[in-house]
Design a protein around this motif. Sequence first.
Motif, mmCIF file in Angstrom:
data_model
loop_
_atom_site.group_PDB
_atom_site.id
_atom_site.type_symbol
_atom_site.label_atom_id
_atom_site.label_comp_id
_atom_site.label_asym_id
_atom_site.label_seq_id
_atom_site.Cartn_x
_atom_site.Cartn_y
_atom_site.Cartn_z
ATOM 1 N N PRO A 1 35.356 51.176 20.877
ATOM 2 C CA PRO A 1 36.310 52.061 21.569
ATOM 3 C C PRO A 1 36.303 51.841 23.083
ATOM 4 N N ILE A 2 36.905 50.730 23.502
ATOM 5 C CA ILE A 2 36.958 50.377 24.920
ATOM 6 C C ILE A 2 38.199 51.007 25.547
ATOM 7 N N ALA A 3 38.063 51.537 26.770
ATOM 8 C CA ALA A 3 39.192 52.162 27.463
ATOM 9 C C ALA A 3 39.696 51.326 28.628
ATOM 10 N N THR A 4 38.802 50.558 29.263
ATOM 11 C CA THR A 4 39.144 49.883 30.519
ATOM 12 C C THR A 4 38.538 48.483 30.567
ATOM 13 N N LEU A 5 39.290 47.537 31.104
ATOM 14 C CA LEU A 5 38.774 46.201 31.401
ATOM 15 C C LEU A 5 38.690 46.038 32.906
ATOM 16 N N LYS A 6 37.525 45.632 33.397
ATOM 17 C CA LYS A 6 37.371 45.355 34.822
ATOM 18 C C LYS A 6 37.415 43.839 35.005
ATOM 19 N N ILE A 7 38.452 43.362 35.662
ATOM 20 C CA ILE A 7 38.634 41.918 35.852
ATOM 21 C C ILE A 7 37.664 41.455 36.922
ATOM 22 N N ASP A 8 36.840 40.489 36.582
ATOM 23 C CA ASP A 8 35.788 40.042 37.486
ATOM 24 C C ASP A 8 36.371 39.409 38.751
ATOM 25 N N ARG A 9 35.667 39.607 39.841
ATOM 26 C CA ARG A 9 36.102 39.095 41.141
ATOM 27 C C ARG A 9 36.248 37.567 41.146
ATOM 28 N N ALA A 10 35.549 36.894 40.230
ATOM 29 C CA ALA A 10 35.647 35.434 40.172
ATOM 30 C C ALA A 10 37.072 34.982 39.871
ATOM 31 N N PHE A 11 37.844 35.820 39.161
ATOM 32 C CA PHE A 11 39.228 35.475 38.835
ATOM 33 C C PHE A 11 40.221 36.039 39.856
ATOM 34 N N ILE A 12 39.711 36.749 40.848
ATOM 35 C CA ILE A 12 40.574 37.397 41.836
ATOM 36 C C ILE A 12 40.565 36.656 43.176
ATOM 37 N N LYS A 13 39.439 36.071 43.519
ATOM 38 C CA LYS A 13 39.244 35.597 44.898
ATOM 39 C C LYS A 13 40.232 34.525 45.341
ATOM 40 N N ASP A 14 40.748 33.698 44.405
ATOM 41 C CA ASP A 14 41.667 32.621 44.798
ATOM 42 C C ASP A 14 43.122 32.919 44.461
ATOM 43 N N LEU A 15 43.405 34.185 44.099
ATOM 44 C CA LEU A 15 44.796 34.588 43.874
ATOM 45 C C LEU A 15 45.541 34.658 45.208
ATOM 46 N N PRO A 16 46.832 34.389 45.221
ATOM 47 C CA PRO A 16 47.640 33.850 44.100
ATOM 48 C C PRO A 16 47.777 32.329 44.141
ATOM 49 N N GLY B 1 46.639 48.191 36.949
ATOM 50 C CA GLY B 1 46.736 49.605 37.292
ATOM 51 C C GLY B 1 45.920 50.022 38.502
ATOM 52 N N LEU B 2 44.662 49.557 38.578
ATOM 53 C CA LEU B 2 43.756 50.041 39.615
ATOM 54 C C LEU B 2 43.122 48.877 40.365
ATOM 55 N N ILE B 3 42.802 49.149 41.605
ATOM 56 C CA ILE B 3 42.286 48.133 42.521
ATOM 57 C C ILE B 3 40.975 48.618 43.116
ATOM 58 N N GLN B 4 40.037 47.682 43.268
ATOM 59 C CA GLN B 4 38.759 47.996 43.897
ATOM 60 C C GLN B 4 38.345 46.804 44.738
ATOM 61 N N ASN C 1 46.833 48.736 25.050
ATOM 62 C CA ASN C 1 46.863 50.055 25.693
ATOM 63 C C ASN C 1 45.542 50.344 26.418
ATOM 64 N N LEU C 2 45.040 49.351 27.142
ATOM 65 C CA LEU C 2 43.811 49.496 27.916
ATOM 66 C C LEU C 2 44.135 49.561 29.400
ATOM 67 N N ASN C 3 43.350 50.313 30.149
ATOM 68 C CA ASN C 3 43.477 50.329 31.597
ATOM 69 C C ASN C 3 42.844 49.073 32.187
ATOM 70 N N THR C 4 43.261 48.712 33.389
ATOM 71 C CA THR C 4 42.680 47.545 34.071
ATOM 72 C C THR C 4 42.293 47.909 35.495
ATOM 73 N N VAL D 1 46.972 36.607 31.479
ATOM 74 C CA VAL D 1 46.564 36.782 30.091
ATOM 75 C C VAL D 1 45.815 38.101 29.907
ATOM 76 N N VAL D 2 44.878 38.365 30.824
ATOM 77 C CA VAL D 2 44.091 39.596 30.707
ATOM 78 C C VAL D 2 44.981 40.826 30.847
ATOM 79 N N LEU D 3 45.883 40.810 31.816
ATOM 80 C CA LEU D 3 46.752 41.964 32.033
ATOM 81 C C LEU D 3 47.702 42.166 30.864
ATOM 82 N N SER D 4 48.191 41.079 30.285
ATOM 83 C CA SER D 4 49.066 41.187 29.123
ATOM 84 C C SER D 4 48.301 41.706 27.911
ATOM 85 N N LEU D 5 47.098 41.187 27.726
ATOM 86 C CA LEU D 5 46.254 41.642 26.618
ATOM 87 C C LEU D 5 45.974 43.136 26.736
#
Length: 572
Positions: A481-496, A539-542, A516-519, A507-511
């Motif tokens: 029963p997972i509610a939220t996925l936290k996308i690791d910074r390793a996949f964020i640092k070189d965006l976009p 949805g959320l940023i940190q 129906n999971l938060n991100t 892919v992660v955001l579409s999944l």
Amino acid sequence: MFSTRQDRTETTAKTQLDSLMEAAGDAVFRLSVHGTIIYASRRATELICPGEKLVGQVLNAFVLAVDRPAIDAVIAQAAGSSQPSKTNVRIKTLGNALWIELQVMAYEAGPGEQELLAVGRDISGQQATEERLRHMATHDALTGLPNRSLLSDRIRMAIAQSRRTGRGFSVVALDLDGFKKVNDALGHPVGDALLRVAAMRLSETLRDVDTLARVGGDEFVAVLPGAVSEAEIQIIGRRMISTMQLPFEIQGHTLYVGTSIGAAVFPEHGDSEVKLLAHADTAMYRAKETGKARCVVYNHEKFTQPEHDVSMEAAMFQAVRDGEFLLHYQPIVDARSRQIMGFEALMRWSRPGQGLVSPAQFIPMAESNGLINLLGAWALKAACVQIRRFEEVARRPLYVSVNVSPRQFRNDQFLDIMDEAMQLSGLSGEQLLLEITEGILMSDPEHAEALLTAMTSRNVRIAIDDFGTGYSSLAYLKRFPIATLKIDRAFIKDLPSSVKDVAICNVVLSLASHLNLNTVAEGVENQEQLDFLAAHGCGLIQGYHTGRPLVPDEIIALLKAEQASPALTAAQ
């Protein structure tokens, strides 16, 4: 003639005094200055020895030997002063000893003649009540064993005695293997009955000089004076294991549980209560990991990673005692509105003279030496309480995100700790997000499924931290029963700019959207990253771009500023 009249007057006065003494409901005595009974009221005689003569006997002859110095002291004090003197003593009776509050006061019985008036009030009921309250404060209500508070006193006493005598002692930690399944399947009444019988069995395996305490759930700790060699500890450990392997007949059920045991020796494995308990706990978990129903004695070389700085480990134990650990809070904001939705609680160690110690240094060490359970429980409770204070300033609901380590997740008391944190703070389950890693889920899926189901039954939400960096299997997203996925910074640092990171995030955001999971995207450090993530449905940023980790006072200032100017963003 005058002398005779004076004698009659004094006799009359004493007779009147005796009459007053008889009318009193308490035990009343007239005593000589040396404590000899001159007169005793009827109540006094009934209380001490009905039908026997008290006059002429010394009062302290009817007091328990251990209390005689106290009664001698108040008699001497009253005889030499105009002020009353008071003490509590135990009076011997035909039945049990009674607690008496005795007040003694000197008076002039005649010219140059001093006597003492002693009034004794039966306070046995009051003393019994106070004794019950003292027992409740130091003993476990379910099993009657010493609780954590009394255990702490016993360990400190053992340390002090060992330092005087040079004889060491050991601390043994144990819990019941399989208890949680019994509790979950048959309910708490059966579980409680099992704990009571287990406590009785374990007590019977120990010596009179040993102390066995229940410190929570199915966890027990024993203090064993003089048992310092591994051979001695193993003998005691085998007795405990053997008695726990016998079947338990509980409320019509035949139950089988076992026990895993860990031991630490003073001073070889620790010179403080905190170290001894943590190292015994570490050894117990090693016993569980290597087959259960075993007794393992702590070993510095085997249980401590080579890269651990021994001096830092010692400082960390000291830091727990001195309260050097603290929590910082990093805002988690809505990707579009930039409104603060909650905070992640991040543990920090402020080491005197050296500033903040990186969590990358002390968290693995705490996981290894067992302190993570203590630190994690403190962090969870402190974070829940703090978030309510933030809500009072924000005037709206907020949530708190707290990391759970593998060792905490395996701790059978974790649910109790979580429940206590919510009860203490008043937070609802929806306001608590617990972050776990993929590895925790896959290392013991059955345990993980049972524990996560229990958490979500309380409406607590579960987040997968560092998503995509652990196990490649996605089956757990369906199973657990997972509610939220936290996308690791390793996949964020070189965006976009990075094509691969763009593809992974999409892919992660579409999944997450289809399930129906938060991100939550971690490590967002610039506007370009934020714009991309917001446009693609995160949805959320940190991250530092929307808010650095701050101490509570700085968070309160931030929330007040947001109140003053609703358009003000977390970054501003």
